[in-house]
Design a protein around this motif. Structure first.
Motif, mmCIF file in Angstrom:
data_model
loop_
_atom_site.group_PDB
_atom_site.id
_atom_site.type_symbol
_atom_site.label_atom_id
_atom_site.label_comp_id
_atom_site.label_asym_id
_atom_site.label_seq_id
_atom_site.Cartn_x
_atom_site.Cartn_y
_atom_site.Cartn_z
ATOM 1 N N TYR A 1 0.642 -0.935 -0.267
ATOM 2 C CA TYR A 1 -0.062 0.291 0.252
ATOM 3 C C TYR A 1 0.726 1.567 -0.267
ATOM 4 O O TYR A 1 0.397 2.553 0.275
ATOM 5 C CB TYR A 1 -1.323 0.310 1.178
ATOM 6 N N ARG A 2 2.289 1.012 -0.070
ATOM 7 C CA ARG A 2 3.176 2.414 0.160
ATOM 8 C C ARG A 2 3.219 2.974 0.582
ATOM 9 O O ARG A 2 2.872 4.073 0.703
ATOM 10 C CB ARG A 2 3.393 2.794 -1.552
ATOM 11 N N ASN B 1 2.425 0.084 13.738
ATOM 12 C CA ASN B 1 1.625 1.335 14.460
ATOM 13 C C ASN B 1 0.494 1.179 14.359
ATOM 14 O O ASN B 1 -0.305 1.548 15.796
ATOM 15 C CB ASN B 1 2.394 2.577 14.199
ATOM 16 N N ALA B 2 -0.039 0.971 13.723
ATOM 17 C CA ALA B 2 -1.930 1.461 13.199
ATOM 18 C C ALA B 2 -2.179 0.303 14.184
ATOM 19 O O ALA B 2 -3.448 0.382 14.796
ATOM 20 C CB ALA B 2 -2.039 1.544 11.590
ATOM 21 N N VAL B 3 -2.095 -0.489 14.191
ATOM 22 C CA VAL B 3 -2.396 -2.155 15.451
ATOM 23 C C VAL B 3 -2.387 -1.568 16.967
ATOM 24 O O VAL B 3 -3.283 -1.442 17.386
ATOM 25 C CB VAL B 3 -1.286 -2.993 14.648
ATOM 26 N N GLU C 1 -4.668 1.309 9.463
ATOM 27 C CA GLU C 1 -6.006 1.130 9.165
ATOM 28 C C GLU C 1 -6.541 1.115 8.138
ATOM 29 O O GLU C 1 -7.242 -0.343 7.946
ATOM 30 C CB GLU C 1 -6.469 1.780 10.568
ATOM 31 N N ARG C 2 -6.723 1.701 7.125
ATOM 32 C CA ARG C 2 -7.621 1.641 5.668
ATOM 33 C C ARG C 2 -6.451 0.283 5.046
ATOM 34 O O ARG C 2 -7.500 -0.807 4.403
ATOM 35 C CB ARG C 2 -6.899 3.083 5.160
ATOM 36 N N ALA C 3 -5.525 0.494 4.988
ATOM 37 C CA ALA C 3 -4.526 -0.459 4.199
ATOM 38 C C ALA C 3 -4.955 -2.196 4.919
ATOM 39 O O ALA C 3 -4.353 -2.949 4.026
ATOM 40 C CB ALA C 3 -2.674 0.220 4.550
ATOM 41 N N ILE C 4 -4.454 -2.008 6.375
ATOM 42 C CA ILE C 4 -4.746 -3.302 6.738
ATOM 43 C C ILE C 4 -5.560 -3.885 6.799
ATOM 44 O O ILE C 4 -6.345 -4.687 6.709
ATOM 45 C CB ILE C 4 -4.778 -2.967 8.859
ATOM 46 N N GLY D 1 -9.985 -7.581 3.212
ATOM 47 C CA GLY D 1 -11.001 -7.639 2.580
ATOM 48 C C GLY D 1 -11.823 -7.221 4.157
ATOM 49 O O GLY D 1 -13.201 -7.643 3.702
ATOM 50 N N ARG D 2 -11.749 -5.802 4.959
ATOM 51 C CA ARG D 2 -13.105 -5.199 5.411
ATOM 52 C C ARG D 2 -12.959 -4.398 5.884
ATOM 53 O O ARG D 2 -11.897 -3.548 5.422
ATOM 54 C CB ARG D 2 -12.701 -6.657 6.940
ATOM 55 N N ARG D 3 -13.712 -3.915 6.826
ATOM 56 C CA ARG D 3 -14.217 -2.275 6.255
ATOM 57 C C ARG D 3 -13.224 -1.970 8.420
ATOM 58 O O ARG D 3 -12.976 -2.882 9.207
ATOM 59 C CB ARG D 3 -15.176 -2.290 6.628
#
Length: 113
Positions: A42-43, A51-53, A61-64, A69-71
């Motif tokens: 996701y570059r 860190n986002a976890v 968060e959006r990349a994960i 395949g979730r929101r």
């Protein structure tokens, strides 16, 4: 009495966050995805997904979420309202460290001597 209630509340929040992190890491493992791989795909700057976890970071968060395949609101209940809108400002308990240590606190910011 009030202080004990606050401590219990913080402990429950911490427990919920740890369960959230564990669930996300389990989903990543089941799909055989690594956080470094998500950063690359996701570059994102290296370490962003990791860190986002643990701490709020919209792009991470959006990349994960996309990789799984979730929101994002289905992964981070503590960071989003049920309708999918992001909590703003984020609750203080969503951060591992409420306040970073600074040299004024008597902590060294450099490498240990």
């Amino acid at each position: 009495m009030h202080r004990a209630d606050e401590t219990g509340k913080l402990e429950r929040a911490k427990s919920r966050r740890l369960k959230e992190v564990g669930r996300i890491r389990d989903l990543l493992a089941r799909k055989e995805l690594t956080l470094a791989q998500i950063d690359e795909d996701y570059r994102l700057p290296r370490g962003t997904a990791g860190n986002a976890v643990h701490e709020p970071h919209v792009a991470g968060e959006r990349a994960i979420a996309a990789a799984l395949g979730r929101r994002p609101e289905h992964l981070w209940f503590s960071r989003y309202h049920a309708d999918g809108t992001r909590k703003s400002p984020q609750p203080a308990e969503n951060y591992r460290y409420a306040r970073r240590q600074t040299p004024a606190d008597g902590m060294s910011c450099g490498a240990a001597a």
